[in-house]
Design a protein around this motif. Structure first.
Motif, PDB file in Angstrom:
ATOM      1  N   ARG A  10       0.800  -1.220   0.000  1.00 32.75           N
ATOM      2  CA  ARG A  10       0.000   0.000   0.000  1.00 32.75           C
ATOM      3  C   ARG A  10       0.842   1.284   0.000  1.00 32.75           C
ATOM      4  O   ARG A  10       0.574   2.191  -0.802  1.00 32.75           O
ATOM      5  CB  ARG A  10      -0.942  -0.019   1.205  1.00 32.75           C
ATOM      6  CG  ARG A  10      -1.798   1.234   1.350  1.00 32.75           C
ATOM      7  CD  ARG A  10      -2.508   1.268   2.695  1.00 32.75           C
ATOM      8  NE  ARG A  10      -3.220   2.520   2.893  1.00 32.75           N
ATOM      9  CZ  ARG A  10      -4.481   2.741   2.590  1.00 32.75           C
ATOM     10  NH1 ARG A  10      -5.189   1.781   2.053  1.00 32.75           N
ATOM     11  NH2 ARG A  10      -5.038   3.914   2.815  1.00 32.75           N
ATOM     12  N   THR A  49      -5.858  -4.372   2.117  1.00 33.92           N
ATOM     13  CA  THR A  49      -5.169  -3.124   2.461  1.00 33.92           C
ATOM     14  C   THR A  49      -5.101  -2.155   1.288  1.00 33.92           C
ATOM     15  O   THR A  49      -4.694  -1.002   1.454  1.00 33.92           O
ATOM     16  CB  THR A  49      -3.730  -3.395   2.951  1.00 33.92           C
ATOM     17  OG1 THR A  49      -2.919  -3.858   1.866  1.00 33.92           O
ATOM     18  CG2 THR A  49      -3.726  -4.436   4.061  1.00 33.92           C
ATOM     19  N   ASN A 211       3.233  -0.365  13.309  1.00 37.05           N
ATOM     20  CA  ASN A 211       3.328  -1.285  12.168  1.00 37.05           C
ATOM     21  C   ASN A 211       4.512  -2.254  12.267  1.00 37.05           C
ATOM     22  O   ASN A 211       4.425  -3.369  11.798  1.00 37.05           O
ATOM     23  CB  ASN A 211       3.434  -0.485  10.869  1.00 37.05           C
ATOM     24  CG  ASN A 211       3.450  -1.373   9.648  1.00 37.05           C
ATOM     25  OD1 ASN A 211       2.501  -2.115   9.420  1.00 37.05           O
ATOM     26  ND2 ASN A 211       4.527  -1.319   8.881  1.00 37.05           N
ATOM     27  N   ARG A 245      -5.208  -2.142  12.551  1.00 39.22           N
ATOM     28  CA  ARG A 245      -5.866  -3.361  12.100  1.00 39.22           C
ATOM     29  C   ARG A 245      -5.023  -4.570  12.493  1.00 39.22           C
ATOM     30  O   ARG A 245      -3.834  -4.465  12.813  1.00 39.22           O
ATOM     31  CB  ARG A 245      -6.087  -3.359  10.588  1.00 39.22           C
ATOM     32  CG  ARG A 245      -4.810  -3.299   9.781  1.00 39.22           C
ATOM     33  CD  ARG A 245      -4.990  -3.811   8.323  1.00 39.22           C
ATOM     34  NE  ARG A 245      -6.040  -3.171   7.605  1.00 39.22           N
ATOM     35  CZ  ARG A 245      -5.921  -2.081   6.853  1.00 39.22           C
ATOM     36  NH1 ARG A 245      -4.736  -1.477   6.760  1.00 39.22           N
ATOM     37  NH2 ARG A 245      -6.949  -1.581   6.202  1.00 39.22           N
TER      38      ARG A 245
END
Length: 371
Positions: A10, A49, A211, A245
């Protein structure tokens, strides 16, 4: 000239979008015949994503080709990307392959490109952590070493590339291409519905993102950092909102147990909604280099949960502060953020929104020279 632009995740789409828009502007001037591009994604078409709204927000078309590689083992992933990208090149005439950043899939594409004798251009070249134990550091060394053209974001990246033996004629400082999007889309931002639902007021909340796998995996230290954040905000009515997420959200939910942190987990936002959220925050806590760069552009205080950054100008010139994975340093930085005590900052050189144009003009000039 046929250009193949490859994205591996992404964030790559966000960085290649300015290049694609610059190509399409050039084509709109009547130059369709001498410049053609295709966008290739190494992942699956149904990747959750990479939603449709991302391409709408970035004002670019969806990929023309999906390689369909989805693998947790990085070595297997590289092999599958190499095999499928080689097959793609066999049926798609290509003069230049453009890659971005430092993913394992990007390295696989770079290797195949050079094996096929094609020109390889790397956007965001010259970034280093100087930690050879990091898989991405190996990827960076390989990709930069194979590239015919190194597009760098700043002077520090130029210096790294030159110090490692890259010829000056291969290195082009085009500026931070991520900033092209921020300048273009600034007037399109609107307050997300989620902010109304949570009663978030502009300039009175902190955004938290997470992340890095290493950070997520160390649950004890993550708990200590979340606790330190809560302690620093005692006495301050400042909510912390975390659009997360998957494993990151699960890790934060566990880490918050037994702490006083008033962190509110929300579903991930679309690109423009997230841009608005971060651009109007009191501060940001993140482990993302891209988020830190956007914070510097927007003048928002930013704490990075890492001991290094690939773009040191966000620290030397911008709003970014590095605290590593140290709860004590994080607590002190959050206290300063809550009190509004932050360093003076500015915008680094060539963050002017014209990086995509510089990449296109350089590619056109170099290809004319080769012919």
């Amino acid at each position: 000239m046929n250009i193949c632009i490859v994205a591996g995740a992404r964030p790559n789409f966000i960085k290649v979008a300015p290049l694609i828009r610059a190509i399409e502007r050039y084509q709109a001037q009547g130059n369709q015949k001498n410049l053609h591009y295709e966008l290739v994604y190494s992942g699956r078409e149904d990747d959750p994503t990479v939603e449709d709204s991302l391409f709408n927000d970035l004002q670019i078309k969806k990929p023309t080709t999906y390689l369909g590689v989805d693998c947790a083992n990085l070595n297997v992933l590289v092999g599958e990307v190499m095999a499928k990208f080689e097959h793609y090149l066999e049926s798609h005439p290509t003069d230049v392959v453009v890659v971005v950043d430092d993913l394992s899939s990007t390295m696989g594409v770079a290797i195949v490109t050079k094996k096929q004798g094609l020109v390889l251009a790397h956007i965001a070249a010259g970034t280093r952590s100087f930690d050879i134990n990091m898989p991405k550091e190996i990827n960076r060394l390989v990709i930069d070493g194979l590239s015919d053209i190194l597009f760098t974001a700043g002077i520090s990246n130029n210096s790294i590339a030159n110090r490692e033996g890259a010829e000056l004629s291969k290195v082009y400082m085009v500026g931070n291409i991520l900033i092209d999007n921020l300048r273009l889309l600034h007037n399109k931002l609107h307050r997300p519905e989620m902010m109304d639902r949570l009663n978030l007021k502009e300039g009175e909340y902190i955004v938290f993102t997470l992340n890095r796998k290493k950070l997520i995996a160390d649950e004890k230290n993550l708990h200590d950092m979340i606790a330190a954040t809560g302690e620093a905000l005692k006495g301050h009515a400042i909510p912390v909102v975390a659009p997360l997420r998957g494993k990151a959200a699960e890790a934060i939910q566990r880490a918050m147990q037994g702490t006083d942190t008033a962190m509110q987990l929300v579903d991930p936002l679309g690109y423009l909604d997230f841009m608005y959220l971060t651009a109007h925050a009191k501060g940001i806590i993140t482990d993302s280099g891209n988020v830190a760069e956007e914070a510097t552009f927007n003048g928002i205080p930013c704490i990075t949960l890492n001991s290094y950054t690939e773009h040191i100008e966000t620290v030397k010139v911008g709003t970014n502060v590095l605290v590593g994975e140290d709860p004590a340093k994080l607590r002190k930085a959050v206290e300063d953020m809550a009190k509004g005590q932050w360093k003076q900052a500015g915008i680094p050189e060539r963050w002017d929104g014209r990086s995509g144009e510089r990449v296109v003009s350089t590619l056109l000039e170099l290809c004319r020279d080769r012919n």
